[in-house]
Design a protein around this motif. Structure first.
Motif, PDB file in Angstrom:
ATOM      1  N   ASP A  70       0.830  -1.222   0.000  1.00  0.00           N
ATOM      2  CA  ASP A  70       0.000   0.000   0.000  1.00  0.00           C
ATOM      3  C   ASP A  70       0.854   1.258   0.000  1.00  0.00           C
ATOM      4  O   ASP A  70       0.485   2.258   0.600  1.00  0.00           O
ATOM      5  CB  ASP A  70      -0.892   0.067   1.256  1.00  0.00           C
ATOM      6  CG  ASP A  70      -2.012  -0.930   1.170  1.00  0.00           C
ATOM      7  OD1 ASP A  70      -2.523  -1.131   0.049  1.00  0.00           O
ATOM      8  OD2 ASP A  70      -2.347  -1.526   2.212  1.00  0.00           O
ATOM      9  N   GLU A  71       1.980   1.159  -0.653  1.00  0.00           N
ATOM     10  CA  GLU A  71       2.911   2.291  -0.624  1.00  0.00           C
ATOM     11  C   GLU A  71       2.471   3.374  -1.613  1.00  0.00           C
ATOM     12  O   GLU A  71       1.827   3.097  -2.621  1.00  0.00           O
ATOM     13  CB  GLU A  71       4.323   1.755  -0.974  1.00  0.00           C
ATOM     14  CG  GLU A  71       5.461   2.734  -0.788  1.00  0.00           C
ATOM     15  CD  GLU A  71       5.567   3.260   0.640  1.00  0.00           C
ATOM     16  OE1 GLU A  71       4.751   4.122   0.998  1.00  0.00           O
ATOM     17  OE2 GLU A  71       6.466   2.816   1.381  1.00  0.00           O
ATOM     18  N   THR A  72       2.803   4.620  -1.295  1.00  0.00           N
ATOM     19  CA  THR A  72       2.633   5.732  -2.243  1.00  0.00           C
ATOM     20  C   THR A  72       3.972   6.449  -2.338  1.00  0.00           C
ATOM     21  O   THR A  72       4.879   6.201  -1.531  1.00  0.00           O
ATOM     22  CB  THR A  72       1.537   6.716  -1.774  1.00  0.00           C
ATOM     23  OG1 THR A  72       1.857   7.129  -0.439  1.00  0.00           O
ATOM     24  CG2 THR A  72       0.162   6.062  -1.818  1.00  0.00           C
ATOM     25  N   PHE A  88      17.581   6.203  -5.107  1.00  0.00           N
ATOM     26  CA  PHE A  88      17.239   5.200  -4.102  1.00  0.00           C
ATOM     27  C   PHE A  88      15.758   5.372  -3.776  1.00  0.00           C
ATOM     28  O   PHE A  88      15.348   6.393  -3.228  1.00  0.00           O
ATOM     29  CB  PHE A  88      18.110   5.368  -2.850  1.00  0.00           C
ATOM     30  CG  PHE A  88      18.074   4.144  -1.981  1.00  0.00           C
ATOM     31  CD1 PHE A  88      18.947   3.084  -2.212  1.00  0.00           C
ATOM     32  CD2 PHE A  88      17.155   4.034  -0.948  1.00  0.00           C
ATOM     33  CE1 PHE A  88      18.892   1.935  -1.423  1.00  0.00           C
ATOM     34  CE2 PHE A  88      17.095   2.890  -0.162  1.00  0.00           C
ATOM     35  CZ  PHE A  88      17.972   1.845  -0.403  1.00  0.00           C
ATOM     36  N   LEU A  89      14.951   4.379  -4.130  1.00  0.00           N
ATOM     37  CA  LEU A  89      13.497   4.524  -4.021  1.00  0.00           C
ATOM     38  C   LEU A  89      13.035   4.407  -2.574  1.00  0.00           C
ATOM     39  O   LEU A  89      13.325   3.416  -1.895  1.00  0.00           O
ATOM     40  CB  LEU A  89      12.806   3.460  -4.876  1.00  0.00           C
ATOM     41  CG  LEU A  89      13.056   3.587  -6.388  1.00  0.00           C
ATOM     42  CD1 LEU A  89      12.311   2.488  -7.145  1.00  0.00           C
ATOM     43  CD2 LEU A  89      12.658   4.964  -6.907  1.00  0.00           C
ATOM     44  N   LEU A  90      12.319   5.422  -2.129  1.00  0.00           N
ATOM     45  CA  LEU A  90      11.779   5.441  -0.773  1.00  0.00           C
ATOM     46  C   LEU A  90      10.311   5.848  -0.850  1.00  0.00           C
ATOM     47  O   LEU A  90       9.998   6.961  -1.274  1.00  0.00           O
ATOM     48  CB  LEU A  90      12.549   6.455   0.084  1.00  0.00           C
ATOM     49  CG  LEU A  90      14.042   6.166   0.314  1.00  0.00           C
ATOM     50  CD1 LEU A  90      14.736   7.401   0.872  1.00  0.00           C
ATOM     51  CD2 LEU A  90      14.212   4.984   1.259  1.00  0.00           C
ATOM     52  N   ASP A  94       7.417   4.038   4.068  1.00  0.00           N
ATOM     53  CA  ASP A  94       8.782   3.656   4.408  1.00  0.00           C
ATOM     54  C   ASP A  94       9.528   4.860   5.007  1.00  0.00           C
ATOM     55  O   ASP A  94      10.211   4.744   6.030  1.00  0.00           O
ATOM     56  CB  ASP A  94       9.449   3.165   3.112  1.00  0.00           C
ATOM     57  CG  ASP A  94      10.762   2.461   3.345  1.00  0.00           C
ATOM     58  OD1 ASP A  94      10.954   1.879   4.421  1.00  0.00           O
ATOM     59  OD2 ASP A  94      11.606   2.493   2.427  1.00  0.00           O
ATOM     60  N   LEU A  95       9.345   6.015   4.354  1.00  0.00           N
ATOM     61  CA  LEU A  95       9.999   7.237   4.824  1.00  0.00           C
ATOM     62  C   LEU A  95       9.696   7.544   6.286  1.00  0.00           C
ATOM     63  O   LEU A  95      10.574   8.014   7.018  1.00  0.00           O
ATOM     64  CB  LEU A  95       9.517   8.423   3.978  1.00  0.00           C
ATOM     65  CG  LEU A  95      10.355   8.733   2.748  1.00  0.00           C
ATOM     66  CD1 LEU A  95       9.612   9.704   1.848  1.00  0.00           C
ATOM     67  CD2 LEU A  95      11.672   9.345   3.192  1.00  0.00           C
TER      68      LEU A  95
END
Ligand code: GDP
Ligand code: CA
Length: 307
Positions: A70-72, A88-90, A94-95
């Motif tokens: 469910d990330e955006t 670097f994908l965050l 996660d952030l």
């Protein structure tokens, strides 16, 4: 049954989920890799610890294979629009974790303590420890020079052949609080099917951890990350070919010289079990495609310990 598992990111996390299905989660201690850690956009990111944390908390994105479900990506889109660093994908969710961790580290809290709090908050009953609280960073030697791990792995998609691996800070690093005790208390030590060089290598480069494994009185069992001589994902097969001279079970076991008593290998690699020496092969199907497969692999590694 007390079990300690040394593990990297995604492959390790999948395996650990199987282990806590078979063993009481509170009796499992996971020792995670920090050689992949990086400072990016002002934050301290521990990708391998987080893969384990998200997997055990049931928050992992199983389709993408990394990060949270469910990330955006609004924050990173904004960074891109503003000309910031986005290689670097965050994700947004996660952030949030990286922000909380980074603030705690800046205030002087050791990584192991921060990780314990995060795990508690996420309802994870298994103990997750970084191999060390000290700064330990993996460097990759390539034809274009020595690259920081994530620059090689993510920014350049691990396309450069690896001539060597170096763990900056490892010699002086001490094991994080609880690691040596967990290894001493374990009735079985497991090495997850993680990349032997860049996921388990940094953990085993911490002198106290290596010494604890060398002087173990209980069995240590590694699971090969290769199936049919190929990595399921990532550069482990290419690295073994180039750095060890092949991708047979003996080449995998060679990465753990003196540190393991058995190696779980896939059925598709059972035709080449020569050269294992004292390392006992345990042949089974090792592809962790679903919960059942993860659990069966964990059972094989645990020596058929019943649920
Ligand atoms: P990373 O830190 O996210 O790169 O993850 P790890 O080092 O923990 O795991 C990467 C390794 O896991 C790769 O070498 C894969 O071959 C291995 N791997 C991933 N899935 C499976 C699986 O289902 N079975 C086995 N045997 N290995 C796997
Ligand atoms: Ca990793």
């Amino acid at each position: 049954m007390n079990v300690a598992v040394l593990c990297g990111g995604v492959g390790g996390a999948r395996f650990v989920r199987g282990v806590v299905d078979v063993v009481e989660p509170r009796e499992v201690t996971v020792v995670g890799n920090v050689g992949d850690d990086l400072e990016i956009l002002g934050m301290h990111v521990s990708p391998d610890l987080d893969s384990v944390l998200y997997a055990l908390a049931g928050l992992a994105d199983e389709t993408r294979g990394w990060g949270r479900a469910d990330e955006t990506w609004h924050a990173l889109d904004t960074v891109a629009a503003l000309g910031g660093e986005t290689w670097f994908l965050l994700g947004d969710r996660d952030l949030g974790l990286h922000l909380a961790r980074t603030q705690a580290l800046r205030e002087g809290e050791p990584l192991s303590s921060v990780t314990r709090r995060l795990a508690e908050r996420l309802g994870v009953g298994t103990t997750l420890l970084p191999a060390t609280d000290d700064r330990l960073r993996t460097w990759i030697a390539t034809a274009i020079g020595e690259l920081p791990f994530q620059e090689w792995f993510v920014a350049r998609g691990h396309r450069d052949d690896v001539d060597g691996v170096r763990f900056e800070g490892a010699d002086a690093a001490t094991a994080a609080p609880g690691v040596v005790a967990a290894l001493a208390a374990a009735e079985l030590i497991l090495l997850a099917p993680s990349n032997p060089y860049v996921s388990l290598g940094p953990i085993l480069a911490v002198p106290e951890i290596r010494a604890a494994l060398m002087s173990r009185r209980v069995p240590a069992v590694a699971v090969s990350p290769l199936i049919g001589g190929r990595a399921v994902k990532g550069p482990a097969d290419r690295m073994l070919e180039r750095l060890a001279g092949g991708t047979s079970p003996a080449h995998v076991a060679g990465c753990y010289g003196g540190l393991i008593d058995a190696l779980v290998v896939d059925e598709s690699d059972a035709h080449e079990l020569d050269g294992l020496g004292d390392v006992r092969p345990i042949v089974t199907r090792t592809l962790m495609r679903d919960a059942d497969a993860r659990r069966r692999l964990a059972e094989a590694a645990l020596g058929g310990v019943p649920a």
